[in-house]
Design an enzyme around this catalytic site. Structure first.
Site, short mmCIF file in Angstrom:
data_model
loop_
_atom_site.label_atom_id
_atom_site.label_comp_id
_atom_site.label_asym_id
_atom_site.label_seq_id
_atom_site.Cartn_x
_atom_site.Cartn_y
_atom_site.Cartn_z
N LYS A 135 0.85 -1.20 0.00
CA LYS A 135 0.00 0.00 0.00
C LYS A 135 0.88 1.25 0.00
CE LYS A 135 -4.47 -1.47 1.39
NZ LYS A 135 -4.57 -2.80 2.03
N LYS A 175 -3.43 -10.43 -10.21
CA LYS A 175 -4.30 -10.96 -9.16
C LYS A 175 -5.60 -10.13 -9.08
CE LYS A 175 -5.20 -10.81 -4.44
NZ LYS A 175 -5.43 -10.04 -3.35
N LYS A 213 -9.91 -5.82 -5.39
CA LYS A 213 -10.73 -4.61 -5.52
C LYS A 213 -9.87 -3.35 -5.64
CE LYS A 213 -12.02 -5.23 -0.68
NZ LYS A 213 -12.01 -6.68 -0.47
P1 ADP Z 1 -8.91 -7.67 -2.19
O1 ADP Z 1 -7.53 -8.04 -2.67
O2 ADP Z 1 -9.90 -7.61 -3.28
O3 ADP Z 1 -8.86 -6.41 -1.34
P2 ADP Z 1 -9.16 -9.02 0.34
O4 ADP Z 1 -7.75 -8.66 0.68
O5 ADP Z 1 -10.26 -8.32 1.06
O6 ADP Z 1 -9.37 -8.85 -1.24
O7 ADP Z 1 -9.31 -10.59 0.49
C1 ADP Z 1 -10.34 -11.27 1.17
C2 ADP Z 1 -10.06 -12.76 1.07
O8 ADP Z 1 -10.14 -13.18 -0.29
C3 ADP Z 1 -8.65 -13.14 1.54
O9 ADP Z 1 -8.69 -14.41 2.16
C4 ADP Z 1 -7.86 -13.20 0.27
O10 ADP Z 1 -6.74 -14.04 0.36
C5 ADP Z 1 -8.90 -13.75 -0.71
N1 ADP Z 1 -8.62 -13.26 -2.05
C6 ADP Z 1 -8.70 -11.98 -2.49
N2 ADP Z 1 -8.36 -11.89 -3.79
C7 ADP Z 1 -8.06 -13.15 -4.20
C8 ADP Z 1 -7.64 -13.70 -5.45
N3 ADP Z 1 -7.49 -12.96 -6.51
N4 ADP Z 1 -7.41 -15.03 -5.48
C9 ADP Z 1 -7.57 -15.82 -4.38
N5 ADP Z 1 -7.96 -15.34 -3.18
C10 ADP Z 1 -8.21 -14.02 -3.08
#
Ligand code: ADP
Ligand code: TRP
Length: 343
Positions: free
Chosen positions: A132, A211, A214
């Site tokens: 970040k 990857k 959001k």
């Molecule tokens: P983002 O990256 O969209 O902000 P989060 O960090 O809130 O997502 O992730 C919430 C959960 O979803 C976590 O357990 C994270 O490892 C899983 N996750 C998020 N994006 C992915 C992805 N592209 N592939 C697999 N797991 C994911």
């Protein structure tokens, strides 16, 4: 012969289950935006499947969302949306304890206890805040200390198993280190948890091949408006090869990779083969991806609409979950307070 305490606190979960201790599974997700296919395949579906294999505790990490979301109304809305999404996708409140993180304020006290045994270097190595920071996002103390609160989330429920996507693995490792350190200093207090990461869905790609996240604007939402989602999928960029050309690298195609997640295996394999042989255009491939994705979530979409029309039920589920979670959290916090000489 090991003492009861040693068995409960220090042995890995497969031994625990052999000894007939129910395995406790825990995971959380932040209400920081709209949930997408990466969240679903990486975390939600594995978590939902595990609810049949032990005592599952799943929560909406609204305290954590405060590190990056500063709009109270948005947090309230996102929290409800996550609850609806999770329940629509199959989280069963009869099998799992489902709650809001902030309904168990004990977790913030435990975070303080843990922070006093967490070496700075351990947090400085965490890539979540570094990523970040590299993007120019100002780092507040909450973001830096985020893994300590996450450790408290996990340890306060004596969790054995934590199903998450690859990007959360480091946080579970921090949790293990902190639990071991506390146990060394104050005696056996916490269960040392294991991460559970499904290799095949550890990193679901987004519409740009990176990857899905959001924060990258490359998501395919779990639920949303049909026209916009169709447009997003049809807009996935492909190379300039003609439909007739054979594509020996068909397995690396982004639409094929996503199809493997949302389509029955035989359908995905057939489309991949047609792409490889030549004759299948990218437009038709993306159309198939959209149709399969849309159908996969059809039932959940209907369930979600039903839940959205019955918010009293959803709020009751979270309130009941909070009561159950809090009873356990208070027991473990008391154990930690006693161990540390606070009682
Ligand atoms: P983002 O990256 O969209 O902000 P989060 O960090 O809130 O997502 O992730 C919430 C959960 O979803 C976590 O357990 C994270 O490892 C899983 N996750 C998020 N994006 C992915 C992805 N592209 N592939 C697999 N797991 C994911
Ligand atoms: N950090 C997790 C995420 O962004 C959410 C989370 C908070 C969590 N506490 C947790 C996940 C405890 C598993 C266990 O996705």
């Amino acid at each position: 012969m090991l003492s009861f305490r040693t068995r409960v606190f220090l042995l890995p979960c497969f031994v625990c289950s052999l000894l007939l201790f129910p395995m406790r599974i825990l995971s959380g997700i932040q209400p920081s935006g709209t949930l997408h296919l990466g969240n679903y395949f990486g975390m939600m579906r594995p978590a939902i499947e595990l609810q049949n294999q032990g005592e599952a505790f799943y929560f909406i990490a609204d305290y954590h969302s405060m590190t990056s979301l500063f709009d109270a109304a948005q947090r309230r809305k996102n929290t409800l949306d996550v609850a609806l999404d999770f329940l629509a996708c199959g989280l069963d409140p009869k099998k799992s304890v489902f709650f809001r993180q902030s309904d168990v304020p004990e977790v913030t006290e435990l975070a303080w206890l843990l922070s006093t045994v967490t070496p700075m270097g351990l947090l400085e190595r965490c890539h979540s805040f570094k990523d970040k920071s590299a993007k120019g996002i100002p780092i507040n103390h909450g973001l830096f200390a985020y893994p300590v609160l996450m450790a408290a989330d996990i340890l306060i429920y004596d969790s054995n198993l934590v199903p998450v996507g690859q990007d959360q693995k480091q946080h579970v490792e921090v949790t293990r280190d902190v639990a071991i350190k506390f146990n060394e200093i104050y005696g056996p207090t916490f269960v040392v948890p294991e991460p559970r990461i499904r290799e095949e869905v550890a990193k679901v790609p987004g519409t740009d091949g990176e990857k899905m996240s959001k924060s990258y604007g490359n998501t395919i939402d779990l639920f949303g408006e049909e026209k916009a989602l169709r447009k997003k999928i049809m807009g996935i960029l492909m190379d300039s090869r003609t439909p007739a050309e054979p594509k020996p690298d068909a397995d690396k195609n982004l639409a094929v990779q996503l199809l493997r997640l949302v389509a029955p295996p035989a359908v995905a394999a057939e489309l991949e083969e047609r792409l490889r042989a030549g004759g299948l255009g990218y437009g038709d491939l993306k159309k198939a991806l959209f149709e399969n994705y849309w159908n996969t979530f059809a039932e959940a979409r209907t369930r979600r609409a039903g839940l959205a029309a019955n918010l009293d039920y959803v709020n009751q589920v979270l309130a009941d979950g909070a009561i159950r979670a809090r009873i356990l959290a208070q027991t473990v916090l008391k154990r930690a307070r006693k161990a540390a000489g606070l009682e």
